[in-house]
Design a protein around this motif. Structure first.
Motif, PDB file in Angstrom:
ATOM      1  N   UNK A 118       0.762  -1.345  -0.011  1.00  0.00           N
ATOM      2  CA  UNK A 118       0.183  -0.016   0.205  1.00  0.00           C
ATOM      3  C   UNK A 118       1.001   1.244   0.099  1.00  0.00           C
ATOM      4  N   UNK A 119       0.250   2.376  -0.425  1.00  0.00           N
ATOM      5  CA  UNK A 119       1.043   3.601  -0.548  1.00  0.00           C
ATOM      6  C   UNK A 119       0.214   4.613   0.245  1.00  0.00           C
ATOM      7  N   UNK A 120       0.850   5.315   1.303  1.00  0.00           N
ATOM      8  CA  UNK A 120       0.061   6.266   2.032  1.00  0.00           C
ATOM      9  C   UNK A 120       0.262   7.593   1.242  1.00  0.00           C
ATOM     10  N   UNK A 121      -0.317   8.323   1.079  1.00  0.00           N
ATOM     11  CA  UNK A 121      -0.363   9.694   0.158  1.00  0.00           C
ATOM     12  C   UNK A 121      -1.022  10.829   1.111  1.00  0.00           C
ATOM     13  N   UNK A 122      -0.186  11.925   1.529  1.00  0.00           N
ATOM     14  CA  UNK A 122       1.097  11.820   1.632  1.00  0.00           C
ATOM     15  C   UNK A 122       1.957  10.839   2.453  1.00  0.00           C
ATOM     16  N   UNK A 141      -4.365   6.130   1.658  1.00  0.00           N
ATOM     17  CA  UNK A 141      -3.619   5.180   1.344  1.00  0.00           C
ATOM     18  C   UNK A 141      -4.171   4.324  -0.086  1.00  0.00           C
ATOM     19  N   UNK A 142      -3.087   3.979  -0.719  1.00  0.00           N
ATOM     20  CA  UNK A 142      -3.614   3.088  -1.975  1.00  0.00           C
ATOM     21  C   UNK A 142      -2.786   1.911  -2.431  1.00  0.00           C
ATOM     22  N   UNK A 209       1.424  -7.087   2.493  1.00  0.00           N
ATOM     23  CA  UNK A 209       2.554  -5.935   2.288  1.00  0.00           C
ATOM     24  C   UNK A 209       2.101  -4.601   3.029  1.00  0.00           C
ATOM     25  N   UNK A 210       3.170  -4.021   3.782  1.00  0.00           N
ATOM     26  CA  UNK A 210       2.754  -2.687   4.679  1.00  0.00           C
ATOM     27  C   UNK A 210       3.556  -1.575   4.162  1.00  0.00           C
ATOM     28  N   UNK A 211       3.110  -0.373   4.473  1.00  0.00           N
ATOM     29  CA  UNK A 211       3.854   0.550   4.502  1.00  0.00           C
ATOM     30  C   UNK A 211       3.357   1.564   5.515  1.00  0.00           C
ATOM     31  N   UNK A 212       4.486   2.391   5.942  1.00  0.00           N
ATOM     32  CA  UNK A 212       4.173   3.479   6.915  1.00  0.00           C
ATOM     33  C   UNK A 212       4.344   5.001   6.648  1.00  0.00           C
TER      34      UNK A 212
END
Length: 831
Positions: A118-122, A141-142, A209-212
């Motif tokens: 995932x992608x956190x924006x911003x 997040x996307x 999968x993870x993002x922060x």
């Protein structure tokens, strides 16, 4: 992918030369291949001999085919990405041994795998929120994996940190809120109100999968706190005497972290009495209030106020206040000079060897931490009324006055000691450490009876005429003194023993026929020696009289007196061809002349008219004893022998001493005839000489009378007992007053006046003046024995009495065996 990773097999018919297209769909993913034969050939010869090729050339970087088996595989998995291109088209060509070709179109579709996190924006958030307010933040997040697949479904969460419990996030929507009220003061000051959160977005693929992303929450400060002192009270101390000295610091902080809200200023509200000031300084997370002594004030510990209670206020910019009590103690600084206390005099007995303290100097110091040390500066003793340096006393460091063990205290030598000492404060910090002036300690030396009486120097030989020594009469006197003082110096005399020594030097004990009567004359004590009975005139020896002088303490001294007894057989009658009045008036000068002629002491007992010879002017008898210093007396024959000595003629002639012997002249036999004529001539000469001598003697007698009158004047100035209104005129019974001419009262016959008056007036005047200058008579209460040196034969023309008196002092030193001396213990007047 490697060559072994095949995508699948393709089957094709190659029974005609121009093969028809075969469409095959191959599903692959990034991690798999499809294995198996994909083409067939009807020719037996071509069985298992087909070769494959993948066209176009551009596809080969993504996919390829195994030449012998027809297995399609991924050549580079890094270049294929479903999320970039999910479908590929390629031509698969099969060739037989005869080069016949068959083709088919491959559509290669990529199946989704969870390879995109995932992608956190911003990717970070920075938000501001005031403390106490509600907080809400949407985290977005996307996920690039296949939508609606588990690979693209996201779950939000907060990574646990120090302040994460204060927040919550919706796992599905990603909305972040605070679960508790935010308080900036609860945060660490170093964070400056910032809370760092870590938000994660995790998909549901396998593996997930993870993002922060970082979320910074800025908690804005609100002035909701008042100053707080770090201690409930403060206690400081400060030394006295230092202007502007630092006292101590109070500490306070305001939990508000914004400078506009936590700035504090300090003020002294009360208790300072104008002695202290306070300055505010920022220090770390709080503020410091530095308290100092006012630069214009000097604290004094010795003053009334030794402790101050200050009320100190801390106030922030919003007016919020806090107070604290500050106690300040003034510490004693050793800045005061020590001061001596007055001390009374000390006393110590003379001869004392006491090693202990006689007393102490005492000083005080207003300082509380003083350490006083005493030092002796000087020591003086009063000796004979005058102070002079001495070493009788010592002063130790504690101020104790002690006797110097090497000194001997003697009251009779010095009766008072003055000791000067200085005191020093060893702990002095500021200023002088000694007293302003030295202190004086007086030590009186107390007299003890340690001195026996002392007889003063006097003659121990006394000549006593028995006929004058009656009971109670004064024979002589002794004088003594005692160096002690007070009652210790009081003396009493006593005759303790009497012995008698006869002319043969035989000594025997004798009864106590003398006594001593004690009297006091100023600082001296006099013992008058008196007979207790009449003395035996037949005894010609001497009495040895022991006299003691005893003080109140029983100490005594003794002396022995030798009293010679002169009996009546040695009394001599001296006849003068002068009236009694003249002899009495000239008694002193006559006595001196007789003493000079005989070299003895003359004791006159009586002066009477001669009853056997009565003349117009009358004769006078003087009863006297002539005694040598050794107690031996001259007989009448001895006296006459002295008087007939030609050397004494001029000395005695002025007093008409009638019993002066004439000098016998022995002549040799002469021839009468031869000297007959000479006799006649001599007779004439004698007559002439007689006449001339008469005139000269008359003139000489006149001059002698003038000189005698002058001598009598000086004598009567000392002894007025026998003076009757003025000097007597020699040869008459008339007296003149002072300043009168003794000749004016004389009846001078003009027939007998030879006319010498005018001619001789100057000579006589000079003679009288010379008599004045060269003669001084002093009576010593009839106790004086004159010593006259024998006259030089060449000085016959010197006036007899003047010559004798002028030589008196010199003759005293001659030391002749017949020389007289002054005996103060014996008095003719007493006789």
């Amino acid at each position: 992918m490697s060559r072994t990773q095949s995508l699948g097999s393709v089957t094709a018919c190659t029974s005609w030369l121009d093969s028809s297209a075969i469409k095959a769909i191959v599903n692959i993913n990034n991690n798999h291949s499809n294995n198996g034969n994909m083409a067939t050939d009807g020719d037996v010869i071509d069985k298992d001999k087909l070769t494959y090729r993948l066209l176009p050339q551009s596809i080969l970087k993504y996919f390829n085919v195994t030449e012998n088996t027809g297995e399609v595989y991924v050549t580079n998995s890094k270049l294929i990405d479903r999320e970039v291109n999910s479908l590929y088209s390629a031509t698969l060509q099969a060739r037989d041994t005869n080069n016949l070709i068959g083709t088919t179109v491959l559509e290669i579709s990529l199946t989704d795998i969870n390879d995109k996190p995932p992608k956190i924006n911003p990717n970070s958030y920075n938000v501001f929120v005031k403390e106490g307010e509600k907080f809400r933040l949407q985290i977005e997040a996307t996920d690039a994996d296949e939508p609606e697949s588990p690979n693209s479904k996201i779950v939000f969460a907060i990574v646990p940190t120090k302040y994460s419990e204060n927040f919550t996030i919706d796992a599905a929507t990603g909305v972040l809120t605070n679960s508790t009220e935010l308080d900036r003061e609860a945060l660490e000051p170093a964070a400056k109100g910032k809370i760092e959160l870590n938000i994660t977005a995790t998909d549901k693929g396998v593996p997930a999968l993870m993002t922060s992303a970082a979320v910074t929450v800025n908690v804005e400060d609100v002035n909701d706190n008042k100053p707080i002192f770090t201690a409930s009270s403060y206690e400081f101390s400060v030394k006295e005497g230092v202007k502007g000295d630092f006292v101590g610091s109070v500490w306070a902080r305001d939990l508000d972290q914004a400078l506009d809200f936590n700035r504090i200023s300090f003020t002294i509200l009360g208790g300072s009495i104008g002695s202290f000031i306070i300055r505010t300084e920022a220090n770390g997370t709080g503020y410091r209030g530095d308290i100092n002594v006012d630069p214009d004030v000097e604290l004094d510990y010795e003053a009334k106020t030794k402790e101050f209670n200050l009320q100190v206020e801390g106030m922030d910019l919003s007016g919020s206040r806090a107070e604290v009590e500050v106690k300040i103690k003034v510490l004693d600084v050793n800045d005061e000079r020590p001061e001596f206390k007055p001390e009374g005099p000390l006393q110590v007995e003379e001869n004392s060897k006491d090693t202990g303290s006689l007393g102490s100097f005492s000083a005080e110091d207003k300082d509380g931490n003083s350490s006083l040390v005493y030092q002796m500066e000087s020591c003086e003793c009063r000796c004979n009324g005058t102070y002079e340096p001495c070493d009788w006393m010592l002063v130790d460091g504690k101020g104790a006055v002690t006797i110097n063990p090497e000194a001997k205290l003697d009251y009779e030598e010095c009766d008072k000691v003055k000791v000067w000492a200085q005191v020093v404060d060893e702990n002095t910090e500021v200023g002088e450490n000694n007293s302003i002036s030295a202190a004086e300690m007086v030590v009186d030396i107390v007299d003890v009876n340690d001195n026996a009486p002392e007889f003063l120097i006097s003659d121990a030989v006394i000549v006593l005429v028995s006929e004058t020594a009656s009971k109670g009469s004064s024979v002589t006197q002794v004088t003594a003194t005692d160096r002690d003082s007070g009652i210790n110096k009081e003396i009493e005399f006593k005759v303790t023993k009497v012995k008698y020594e006869d002319t043969n030097s035989q000594i025997e004990d004798f009864r106590t026929i003398f006594e001593a009567v004690t009297t006091q004359q100023k600082d001296f004590y006099v013992g008058i020696i008196q007979p207790t009975e009449g003395l035996d005139s037949s005894k010609k020896g001497k009495y040895l009289v022991n006299v003691t002088a005893t003080d109140r303490g029983g100490l005594y001294a003794s002396t022995e007196l030798k009293i010679f007894i002169i009996d009546k057989s040695f009394k001599v009658e001296v006849r003068f061809g002068l009236p009694k009045t003249e002899v009495v008036a000239s008694r002193d000068s006559i006595t001196l002349a007789l003493s000079a002629a005989t070299k003895s002491a003359v004791y006159v007992t009586a002066i009477i008219d001669d009853p056997s010879r009565v003349r117009a002017l009358g004769d006078t008898l003087m009863m006297a004893y002539f005694v040598y210093p050794n107690g031996s007396a001259l007989s009448e024959q001895d006296v006459n022998k002295k008087f007939t000595d030609p050397k004494n003629y001029d000395l005695l002639a002025p007093y008409n001493l009638e019993n002066v012997g004439k000098v016998t002249v022995v002549q040799e036999p002469t021839n009468t005839l031869q000297f007959g004529l000479l006799g006649l001539l001599g007779g004439l000469v004698i007559v002439l000489i007689v006449l001339t001598t008469t005139l000269v003697c008359t003139r000489r007698s006149y001059r002698t009378k003038l000189k005698a009158a002058k001598a009598m004047k000086y004598t009567n100035m000392e002894n007025t007992d026998n003076q009757r209104g003025g000097p007597v005129v020699p040869g008459t019974n008339k007296y003149t007053m002072e300043g009168a001419n003794p000749v004016l009262n004389l009846n001078i016959d003009t027939v007998t006046d030879l006319g010498f008056d005018e001619e001789s007036s100057n000579v006589e005047r000079i003679s009288v003046n010379s008599f004045d200058d060269g003669m001084s008579l002093h009576s010593e209460n009839d106790r004086t024995m004159m010593v006259i040196q024998e006259e030089d034969e060449e000085s016959i023309n010197i006036e007899p009495l003047g010559a004798a008196l002028a030589q008196r002092a010199n003759r005293r030193e001659a030391g002749s065996s017949e020389m007289g001396f002054t005996n103060p213990a014996f008095s003719v007047t007493d006789l």
